[in-house]
Design a protein around this motif. Structure first.
Motif, PDB file in Angstrom:
ATOM      1  N   THR A  27       0.940  -1.067   0.027  1.00 63.44           N
ATOM      2  CA  THR A  27      -0.043   0.102   0.081  1.00 63.44           C
ATOM      3  C   THR A  27       0.828   1.306  -0.040  1.00 63.44           C
ATOM      4  O   THR A  27       2.219   1.092   0.184  1.00 63.44           O
ATOM      5  N   ARG A  58      -9.243  -6.239   2.933  1.00 59.37           N
ATOM      6  CA  ARG A  58      -8.520  -5.354   1.806  1.00 59.37           C
ATOM      7  C   ARG A  58      -7.757  -4.428   2.605  1.00 59.37           C
ATOM      8  O   ARG A  58      -8.022  -4.192   3.648  1.00 59.37           O
ATOM      9  N   ARG A  60     -11.042   4.695  -0.102  1.00 61.62           N
ATOM     10  CA  ARG A  60     -11.245   4.211  -1.529  1.00 61.62           C
ATOM     11  C   ARG A  60     -10.971   2.648  -1.820  1.00 61.62           C
ATOM     12  O   ARG A  60     -10.452   1.930  -0.971  1.00 61.62           O
ATOM     13  N   SER A  61     -11.438   2.032  -2.901  1.00 65.46           N
ATOM     14  CA  SER A  61     -11.276   0.840  -3.266  1.00 65.46           C
ATOM     15  C   SER A  61     -10.140   0.124  -4.146  1.00 65.46           C
ATOM     16  O   SER A  61     -10.039  -0.832  -4.433  1.00 65.46           O
ATOM     17  N   ASP A  62      -9.856   1.352  -5.111  1.00 66.11           N
ATOM     18  CA  ASP A  62      -8.901   1.044  -5.923  1.00 66.11           C
ATOM     19  C   ASP A  62      -7.502   1.263  -5.693  1.00 66.11           C
ATOM     20  O   ASP A  62      -7.206   2.154  -6.473  1.00 66.11           O
ATOM     21  N   LEU A  63      -7.031   0.288  -4.926  1.00 64.35           N
ATOM     22  CA  LEU A  63      -5.219   0.577  -4.739  1.00 64.35           C
ATOM     23  C   LEU A  63      -4.714  -0.223  -5.539  1.00 64.35           C
ATOM     24  O   LEU A  63      -4.496  -1.403  -5.426  1.00 64.35           O
ATOM     25  N   SER A  64      -4.168   0.647  -6.481  1.00 69.01           N
ATOM     26  CA  SER A  64      -3.282  -0.195  -7.668  1.00 69.01           C
ATOM     27  C   SER A  64      -1.863  -0.343  -7.249  1.00 69.01           C
ATOM     28  O   SER A  64      -1.310   0.400  -6.289  1.00 69.01           O
TER      29      SER A  64
END
Lengths: 312, 663
Positions: free
Chosen positions: A120, B554, B560-564
């Motif tokens: 992350t 997650r 947010r949900s789009d952790l690229s």
């Protein structure tokens, strides 16, 4: 009392004491800010509570699971080797302070790797910042300890403390004062307290240490926070013992060790109160101002060595 | 000695096999012979270190110009251990790894010769044998660098390496000639016995040999070839160059400068100490900011060798101040460091080769998540990176610990020069150890953990058997030396005492402990390991009391949900804080380009950030040199205008000059 028993006692002391010191600091801060605050045993209760919760794991699960263990084992090992309450620990001829330094560094490495393992943005950010600061505290720590080693020409803490207990006037020497001052800055930085890092922040962008450990939860988090508390307990006890070595048991008998334990607790509590008061009175430094503080500590440590060598 | 000769004979056999055997069996046959050669030489070194005799042998008829003079003493054996270890691992690895051009007859022969030369250098007993082996080592490694000659970067690296290594060899040759001139001896043993004085010639010899050897060990400012050549060489050769060849640079300093030029003034040693400390810092800083996996490793080699050089120089000063026992401690520290570095750096270079083959890139900014693809390699890299970052129970920690203790001992009652030396050395070690840890966390955390940052080629190959064996061997040695350093240090202490001429026993070691009398302290790694096992058991037991439920979830992404994977910290961003703190030293160039939308200047469309850390020393010192050289070359063109008459005239004039000079 045998060396092994004393070592085991020290590990236990550092573990419970670390949690209590965290509580004491929170309490002092609360009182200084005009609040009542949680009882000092609050961190103990929280760890006990989290232990019973399930562990959510996101990315890098195997690394995340291992990090708390590495942190606990390295910190525990350092607490067992280093003389805190008494000098006759297990294998005290090997009680070299560098071992403790590099065991603590290993704990930092594990935390940083855990931060990067999650994949992350915050984990990486915390790891990057924490490692940068760790790289800058390391020199001050090593040189500061070397300054304390100058009078005896030994990095062995058992030798150092025996001499210090026998010659208490050494504490008033300018070299000793400078070295302790630099080590205080190191301890504040390594334990992530203000003005270097704010342990109670909830804003990700200002986090250093907390950003690395965002992904832990449940039992993982319980073990990790126990490890962090042990780290704090160890660093505070070590600094308190080195700064004021009175009362450290030089024999393995039960009574001196008991006195040593009580005095160690008192010294660490006083130090924790002092650091908490510093926290109340200071704002967090900008991240890129922290290196200046650490550089100042490094210079103090070098001065301590020079003064120590010249004065001898 | 029989073992040594048998080993060297097998090394020659490897070269012959590479020449003669059919292409299918070539790599395996030559590799096996080469591995056995290194193993036998290593065994000879162990036997020599365990015993107490120094053996010599002279082979008269092998070379046309001078007899080959071999001498295996304690120092040679100590360094031979490092070379043999790296040679075994690199050659086992090569058997599984070699593809394409690396399997060709030329490359196999060159690799065999390179290993042979590396094995001969430490046991060379006189100047001619030493220079012969040294030059063979330099030339074969240069040629091996050109195995991938189609890549411009490899060619450029070869030019740099060729120039620097030949310059270094010339300096060493001249320096050794000066020593021969002073001592009237050609063998290292009789040179040392003559104790050459401190005259001008002695100083010249010291400066020239120290510069030549230090350049091989990548000391700043003579390091510029290293971060180019080590990454561009084929992987097994990278490991040999970084793990073994740089160690031979420090061996040269120990053998000639510390061992022979005993009476040299300590000012020269203090100069060398400063060079070592600056190299270590420079290497560590660049290792943190490098994003190419192998380049990072090359800079970390400069860091480790800089520390080694500082240790040897510190030994020189402290011996001159009448503290040979502390000097011996420092030399032991350097020898342990060389072995530890040989093991972990060879491992990391070999692992980098595995990574490059599996993913097609060495760019850390495009790697990540390799732990899933290459689990065993990741484990080996973790061991090596830990050792490099001085994690206790790793080999690197032992070396670093002895060095720090040696410098702290130097802070004791010695003359001001010794105290200054000890302080500079201590500060150097202290500053680099933290930075090295950052570099290693970056290597392991960004490269191997986290999530993949770029698409991987589908044809990526995994881990082979021979390559895995090589990595496992090196990891085992790394941990073995870390857990049981006592016996090793006990025998290395003899080598150190020989070098500095100390009578006191110095560092002592047993199975369970490692004791340094000069700082009244000891290391008990076996006890530490037992304590660690006990604590792991305790923590596991304690944790059993809690919940054992694990839930996949997650990661936190601010809601947010789009952790690229692109949002992860890259190698560049990980190093950015260090780069910013040390901007005055690193002098990074940062470009931020902002382009705007056509409709409005207020809306930014593309924001490009580029950051580059060039070698500031190279820019400041070498760029003007290269430019001047180029200008001179262009000027010189008018001498060669293509006219045959003119060339004939040159020949005639040259002949006249020769005749006049001879007449």
């Amino acid at each position: 009392m045998s060396g092994y028993l004393l070592s085991a006692l020290q590990v236990l002391l550092v573990a419970v004491g670390g949690l209590l010191l965290t509580g004491v600091m929170a309490k002092v801060r609360a009182r200084a800010e005009g609040r009542v605050g949680a009882p000092v045993t609050q961190p103990l209760r929280e760890v006990a509570k989290w232990l019973t919760r399930e562990s959510p794991r996101a990315g890098g699960a195997s690394v995340l699971a291992a990090v708390p263990y590495v942190l606990l084992v390295t910190t525990g090992l350092a607490a067992a080797v280093v003389p805190l309450a008494g000098v006759v620990t297990a294998g005290s001829s090997g009680a070299d302070v560098l071992i403790a330094v590099f065991l603590l560094l290993t704990g930092s490495l594990a935390l940083a790797l855990g931060g990067l393992a999650t994949g992350t943005a915050f984990g990486g950010m915390g790891a990057s910042r924490a490692m940068t600061l760790s790289a800058l505290t390391e020199p001050a720590l090593l040189v500061g300890l070397a300054a304390l080693a100058v009078p005896q020409r030994s990095m062995n803490l058992a030798t150092l403390l025996r001499h210090a207990v026998a010659h208490p006037t050494g504490m008033a020497s300018p070299s000793h004062v400078l070295a302790v001052a630099s080590l205080l800055v190191v301890v504040i930085a390594e334990t992530g307290r203000l003005p270097v890092d704010n342990p109670s922040t909830h804003l990700e962008l200002t986090m250093i240490h907390e950003a690395m450990v965002l992904e832990y939860g449940g039992r993982d988090w319980a073990l990790l926070s126990l490890g962090q508390a042990m780290r704090l307990g160890l660093l505070f006890s070590l600094l308190a013992t080195l700064a004021v070595p009175w009362g450290v048991a030089t024999s393995g008998a039960a009574l001196p060790v008991l006195v040593g334990v009580v005095l160690l607790g008192a010294k660490a509590a006083v130090l924790a109160t002092g650091v908490a008061l510093i926290e109340v009175r200071s704002a967090k430094l900008r991240l890129f101002r922290v290196p200046e503080l650490l550089a100042a500590a490094f210079v103090l440590a070098i001065l301590a060595v020079v003064v120590g060598v010249v004065a001898r | 000695m029989t073992l040594l000769l048998a080993g060297l004979a097998l090394g020659l056999l490897a070269v012959v096999l590479a020449l003669a055997s059919p292409s299918r069996a070539r790599v395996v046959l030559a590799g096996t012979s080469g591995v056995l050669a290194a193993a036998l030489v290593g065994a000879a070194a162990v036997v020599d270190l365990a015993g107490r005799t120094t053996r010599t042998v002279t082979i008269t008829s092998l070379l046309p110009f001078a007899p080959l003079h071999l001498r295996l003493d304690a120092l040679a054996a100590a360094v031979e251990l490092v070379v043999a270890l790296v040679a075994i691992a690199a050659q086992v690895f090569a058997v599984g790894y070699a593809r394409g051009r690396l399997r060709s007859r030329t490359a196999t022969v060159l690799q065999g010769l390179f290993v042979l030369a590396l094995l001969v250098v430490p046991v060379a007993g006189d100047v001619t044998t030493f220079l012969f082996a040294w030059e063979l080592m330099a030339l074969t490694s240069l040629a091996l660098l050109l195995v991938d000659h189609e890549r411009p970067s490899a060619r450029a690296a070869a030019v740099w390496y060729g120039a620097m290594t030949q310059g270094g060899a010339a300096a060493i040759t001249l320096g050794l000639l000066a020593v021969v001139r002073i001592t009237h001896a050609t063998s290292f043993a009789s040179m040392a016995a003559a104790r050459p004085g401190t005259g001008v010639l002695g100083v010249v010899a010291f400066v020239l040999t120290a510069a030549g050897f230090a350049s091989k060990a990548g000391a700043v400012p003579l390091h510029v070839w290293l971060p180019r050549a080590h990454p561009e060489a084929p992987t097994p050769v990278s490991a040999l160059m970084s793990g073994a060849m740089t160690a031979l640079g420090l061996y040269g300093v120990a053998r000639v400068d510390l061992g022979v030029l005993v009476e040299i003034g300590r000012g020269w040693w203090i100069g060398l100490l400063v060079v070592g400390v600056l190299s270590a810092l420079f290497g560590a800083l660049h290792a943190v900011t490098s994003t190419d996996l192998k380049r990072l490793l090359a800079y970390s080699t400069i860091d480790a060798m800089g520390l080694g050089l500082a240790g040897l120089a510190g030994a020189g000063v402290l011996r001159a101040e009448g503290r040979p026992e502390i000097a011996a401690t420092l030399v032991v520290g350097v020898l342990v460091l060389l072995l530890a570095h040989g093991a972990f750096k060879a491992l990391l270079f070999l692992a980098a080769g595995v990574v490059e083959r599996a993913t097609g890139t060495r760019d850390l900014d495009r790697l990540g998540g390799l732990v899933g693809l290459l689990p065993r390699t990741t484990a080996a890299v973790a061991v090596a990176a830990g050792s490099a970052a001085s994690v206790p129970l790793g080999a690197g920690f032992v070396g670093e610990w002895i060095l720090v203790e040696g410098f702290v001992a130097g802070l004791g009652r010695t003359a001001p020069g010794g105290v200054a030396t000890a302080l500079v050395g201590l500060v150097g070690v202290a500053l680099t150890s933290g930075l090295t840890a950052v570099a290693m966390v970056k290597l392991l955390g960004v490269g191997f953990l986290g999530r993949a940052r770029a698409e991987r080629p589908a044809s990526g190959t995994g881990e082979g058997r021979a390559t895995g064996l090589a990595l496992a061997l090196l990891a085992l040695v790394t941990v073995g030396v870390g857990v049981l350093p006592g016996p090793l240090v006990a025998v290395l202490a003899r080598a150190a005492r020989d070098v500095v001429g100390s009578a006191s026993p110095g560092p002592a070691g047993s199975i369970t402990s490692l004791t340094l009398a000069s700082t009244a302290t000891s290391l008990r790694p076996l006890g530490l390991a037992a304590g660690a096992v006990a604590l792991v058991g305790l923590v596991v037991l304690a944790a059993r009391g809690g919940s054992r439920v694990v839930r996949a979830t997650r990661a936190w992404a601010c809601g947010r949900s789009d952790l690229s994977p692109r949002m992860q910290y890259t190698a560049t961003s990980f190093a950015e804080p260090v780069q910013r703190v040390f901007a005055d030293v690193l002098r990074p160039t940062v470009d931020v380009t902002v382009s705007h939308e056509e409709e409005s200047r207020e809306i930014e469309s593309v924001l490009a950030y580029r950051s580059r850390v060039d070698d500031a020393v190279e820019r400041a010192l070498y760029d003007p040199l290269v430019r001047a050289h180029d200008a001179l070359g262009r000027r010189a063109r008018i001498l060669a205008n293509g006219s045959v008459h003119r060339y004939l005239a040159y020949g005639f004039v040259a002949l006249l000059i020769v005749l006049v000079a001879l007449g």
